[in-house]
Design a protein around this motif. Structure first.
Motif, PDB file in Angstrom:
ATOM      1  N   HIS A  79       0.855  -1.191   0.000  1.00 15.22           N
ATOM      2  CA  HIS A  79       0.000   0.000   0.000  1.00 15.22           C
ATOM      3  C   HIS A  79       0.896   1.248   0.000  1.00 15.22           C
ATOM      4  O   HIS A  79       2.029   1.209   0.474  1.00 15.22           O
ATOM      5  CB  HIS A  79      -0.938  -0.001   1.227  1.00 15.22           C
ATOM      6  N   TYR A 114       1.005   3.656   1.834  1.00 15.00           N
ATOM      7  CA  TYR A 114       1.361   4.194   3.147  1.00 15.00           C
ATOM      8  C   TYR A 114       2.571   3.504   3.782  1.00 15.00           C
ATOM      9  O   TYR A 114       3.071   3.982   4.798  1.00 15.00           O
ATOM     10  CB  TYR A 114       0.186   4.060   4.131  1.00 15.00           C
ATOM     11  N   ASP A 146      -3.612   1.549  -4.183  1.00 15.39           N
ATOM     12  CA  ASP A 146      -4.580   1.876  -3.135  1.00 15.39           C
ATOM     13  C   ASP A 146      -5.364   0.606  -2.792  1.00 15.39           C
ATOM     14  O   ASP A 146      -5.128  -0.464  -3.378  1.00 15.39           O
ATOM     15  CB  ASP A 146      -5.484   3.042  -3.554  1.00 15.39           C
ATOM     16  N   SER A 147      -6.304   0.710  -1.860  1.00 20.73           N
ATOM     17  CA  SER A 147      -6.992  -0.488  -1.368  1.00 20.73           C
ATOM     18  C   SER A 147      -7.746  -1.209  -2.485  1.00 20.73           C
ATOM     19  O   SER A 147      -7.778  -2.435  -2.515  1.00 20.73           O
ATOM     20  CB  SER A 147      -7.981  -0.112  -0.263  1.00 20.73           C
ATOM     21  N   PHE A 151      -6.326  -6.019   7.674  1.00 25.24           N
ATOM     22  CA  PHE A 151      -7.561  -6.182   6.888  1.00 25.24           C
ATOM     23  C   PHE A 151      -7.238  -6.372   5.400  1.00 25.24           C
ATOM     24  O   PHE A 151      -7.985  -7.018   4.672  1.00 25.24           O
ATOM     25  CB  PHE A 151      -8.540  -5.012   7.120  1.00 25.24           C
ATOM     26  N   MET A 152      -6.106  -5.828   4.962  1.00 19.47           N
ATOM     27  CA  MET A 152      -5.705  -5.988   3.552  1.00 19.47           C
ATOM     28  C   MET A 152      -5.301  -7.434   3.289  1.00 19.47           C
ATOM     29  O   MET A 152      -5.633  -8.008   2.247  1.00 19.47           O
ATOM     30  CB  MET A 152      -4.548  -5.039   3.212  1.00 19.47           C
ATOM     31  N   TYR A 189     -16.921  -0.037   4.330  1.00 25.91           N
ATOM     32  CA  TYR A 189     -15.600   0.329   3.820  1.00 25.91           C
ATOM     33  C   TYR A 189     -14.702  -0.887   3.947  1.00 25.91           C
ATOM     34  O   TYR A 189     -14.855  -1.681   4.890  1.00 25.91           O
ATOM     35  CB  TYR A 189     -15.105   1.476   4.698  1.00 25.91           C
ATOM     36  N   ASN A 212     -11.831  -1.080   4.999  1.00 28.05           N
ATOM     37  CA  ASN A 212     -11.073  -1.046   6.262  1.00 28.05           C
ATOM     38  C   ASN A 212     -11.909  -1.617   7.400  1.00 28.05           C
ATOM     39  O   ASN A 212     -12.314  -0.918   8.334  1.00 28.05           O
ATOM     40  CB  ASN A 212     -10.694   0.403   6.616  1.00 28.05           C
ATOM     41  N   THR A 238     -14.298   0.938  -1.360  1.00 25.49           N
ATOM     42  CA  THR A 238     -13.055   1.593  -0.943  1.00 25.49           C
ATOM     43  C   THR A 238     -13.256   3.089  -1.209  1.00 25.49           C
ATOM     44  O   THR A 238     -14.285   3.480  -1.792  1.00 25.49           O
ATOM     45  CB  THR A 238     -11.824   1.104  -1.752  1.00 25.49           C
ATOM     46  N   SER A 239     -12.253   3.885  -0.868  1.00 24.73           N
ATOM     47  CA  SER A 239     -12.449   5.325  -1.112  1.00 24.73           C
ATOM     48  C   SER A 239     -12.418   5.642  -2.613  1.00 24.73           C
ATOM     49  O   SER A 239     -12.865   6.707  -3.024  1.00 24.73           O
ATOM     50  CB  SER A 239     -11.415   6.157  -0.343  1.00 24.73           C
ATOM     51  N   HIS A 288      -6.135  10.073  10.067  1.00 24.09           N
ATOM     52  CA  HIS A 288      -6.851  11.086   9.284  1.00 24.09           C
ATOM     53  C   HIS A 288      -7.653  12.056  10.158  1.00 24.09           C
ATOM     54  O   HIS A 288      -7.877  13.199   9.769  1.00 24.09           O
ATOM     55  CB  HIS A 288      -7.738  10.406   8.233  1.00 24.09           C
ATOM     56  N   HIS A 346      -7.717  13.321   1.795  1.00 25.47           N
ATOM     57  CA  HIS A 346      -8.372  12.003   1.771  1.00 25.47           C
ATOM     58  C   HIS A 346      -9.720  12.129   2.484  1.00 25.47           C
ATOM     59  O   HIS A 346      -9.822  12.809   3.516  1.00 25.47           O
ATOM     60  CB  HIS A 346      -7.484  10.974   2.478  1.00 25.47           C
ATOM     61  N   GLU A 361     -11.214  10.337   4.486  1.00 27.90           N
ATOM     62  CA  GLU A 361     -11.274   9.875   5.883  1.00 27.90           C
ATOM     63  C   GLU A 361     -11.007  11.041   6.853  1.00 27.90           C
ATOM     64  O   GLU A 361     -11.117  10.878   8.071  1.00 27.90           O
ATOM     65  CB  GLU A 361     -10.237   8.780   6.136  1.00 27.90           C
ATOM     66  N   SER A 406      -9.257   9.211  -2.976  1.00 30.87           N
ATOM     67  CA  SER A 406      -8.474   8.084  -2.454  1.00 30.87           C
ATOM     68  C   SER A 406      -6.992   8.366  -2.711  1.00 30.87           C
ATOM     69  O   SER A 406      -6.651   9.300  -3.446  1.00 30.87           O
ATOM     70  CB  SER A 406      -8.866   6.809  -3.198  1.00 30.87           C
ATOM     71  N   THR A 407      -6.132   7.533  -2.152  1.00 30.84           N
ATOM     72  CA  THR A 407      -4.695   7.754  -2.366  1.00 30.84           C
ATOM     73  C   THR A 407      -4.374   7.747  -3.861  1.00 30.84           C
ATOM     74  O   THR A 407      -3.618   8.597  -4.337  1.00 30.84           O
ATOM     75  CB  THR A 407      -3.855   6.688  -1.628  1.00 30.84           C
ATOM     76  N   MET A 455       1.064   0.931   9.595  1.00 32.42           N
ATOM     77  CA  MET A 455       1.692   0.755   8.282  1.00 32.42           C
ATOM     78  C   MET A 455       3.217   0.770   8.420  1.00 32.42           C
ATOM     79  O   MET A 455       3.920   0.050   7.714  1.00 32.42           O
ATOM     80  CB  MET A 455       1.258   1.875   7.332  1.00 32.42           C
TER      81      MET A 455
HETATM   82  P1  13P Z   1      -7.049   4.099  -0.032  1.00 33.31           P
HETATM   83  O1  13P Z   1      -5.680   3.678  -0.439  1.00 33.31           O
HETATM   84  O2  13P Z   1      -8.067   3.209  -0.620  1.00 33.31           O
HETATM   85  O3  13P Z   1      -7.288   5.520  -0.301  1.00 33.31           O
HETATM   86  O4  13P Z   1      -7.160   3.821   1.543  1.00 33.31           O
HETATM   87  C1  13P Z   1      -6.651   4.630   2.510  1.00 33.31           C
HETATM   88  C2  13P Z   1      -6.422   3.924   3.796  1.00 33.31           C
HETATM   89  O5  13P Z   1      -6.624   4.456   4.842  1.00 33.31           O
HETATM   90  C3  13P Z   1      -5.886   2.587   3.787  1.00 33.31           C
HETATM   91  O6  13P Z   1      -5.677   2.211   5.072  1.00 33.31           O
END
Ligand code: 13P
Ligand code: SF4
Length: 311
Positions: A21, A23, A37-38, A60-61, A109, A111, A125-126, A172, A195, A197, A211-212, A266
């Protein structure tokens, strides 16, 4: 051989794919086969032909990968890498919340734990939350969980009145309106990337909410040279890589003197842990078979709707 080469060689020998990811630490992103991204990570897991998936991210991923690929071995470099947002939604309480709102479609979501996904009609996802919410007719009563900020943002842009679970991400939630406003004064030409969140007051300061992956795309394509980035600071690694001539400033949290805002979960992923988990094939992610079967359907539904919408 340095550790990065050792990881790549081990992955090749074991037919393993390394997913990361945005992050996680930049060094991990650099050795990954795929960074995303997710949504993109779930899409990649669903289509991989590898025997082993190393998920460089949080639990969770890894669970999402295992639910999508139950026959594959899914490894996670640090099994203690949880997610405050996922933890803000315990399964028993969420089940009672769902029962208290009969007739509601449950949108969760990504997450979230596998237990929450098993109580869900469709995962988002976002990157696709808005489009999936709008996929349902306007009069559909919807429960959205667990992120109240993302849910509130979608309510505001779609005119829906989804019932929201009151969860949040500790990273966030922390962005400071005052510090972003101060940065804007210092860099008046800078665009603010946020973002969803983040809290509503921070979202209001945004030139782009997304989203990211969406923030990354915007930062590459937009004509601005400077960006203030209100999401976990790991994303700056890819932004800087893709647009080396631009300036990216991490938005600071309100409770410390640190300039950037990091997810401590992360950042548990290190090169040594990636190497050890590939070598020893542990820690492994496993999901209860019954829960996994029930959680698969809302994840698949998300992937199907996303594909039909070209996302
Ligand atoms: P995205 O990568 O889907 O934007 O998710 C952000 C996030 O908080 C993942 O933990
Ligand atoms: Fe969870 Fe927030 Fe960390 Fe993402 S940044 S993994 S939502 S705690």
């Amino acid at each position: 051989m340095d550790i990065k080469e050792q990881i790549k060689q081990l992955a090749k020998e074991k037919n393993a794919v390394i997913l990361a990811h945005y992050y996680v630490d930049g060094a991990i992103q650099d050795i990954a086969d795929f960074v995303g991204d997710s949504l993109a990570l779930a899409q990649k897991a669903a289509e991989t032909t590898a025997d082993i998936i190393v998920m460089c991210g949080v639990n969770f991923m890894g669970e999402t990968c295992k639910i999508l690929c139950p026959e594959k071995k899914v490894l996670i470099p640090d099994a203690t890498a949880t997610c405050s947002l996922a933890e803000s939604c315990p399964a028993k309480e969420f089940e009672a919340f769902v029962k208290a709102h009969p007739g509601h479609t449950v949108i969760s979501y990504v997450n979230t734990s596998a237990d929450i996904k098993a109580l869900t009609d469709v995962v988002v996802t976002s990157s696709n939350a808005r489009q999936i919410v709008e996929y349902f007719p306007k009069e559909t009563p919807i429960i959205f969980g667990p992120d109240q900020n993302l849910g509130g943002y979608i309510n505001s842009i779609t005119g829906r009145e989804m019932v929201l679970w009151n969860g949040a991400c500790h990273v966030h939630e922390k962005f400071s309106v005052e510090k972003i406003v101060a940065l804007k004064k210092q860099y008046p030409e800078a665009k603010v990337l946020v973002h969803p969140e983040c809290r509503g007051a921070v979202v209001k300061l945004a030139d782009k909410v997304g989203s990211t992956a969406a923030l990354l795309k915007y930062s590459i394509e937009d004509s601005a040279d400077t960006f203030i980035v209100a999401t976990e600071s790991g994303i700056l690694h890819e932004m800087q890589k893709k647009a080396p001539h631009k300036t990216f400033i991490p938005a600071p949290p309100d409770d410390s003197t640190c300039a950037c805002n990091e997810c401590n979960y992360m950042k548990l992923v290190t090169l040594e842990k990636v190497y050890n988990c590939l070598k020893n094939e542990t820690p492994e992610i496993n999901v209860d078979e019954e829960i996994s079967k029930r959680a698969l359907s809302p994840i698949k539904k998300m992937l199907e709707i996303s594909a039909s919408l070209g996302l």
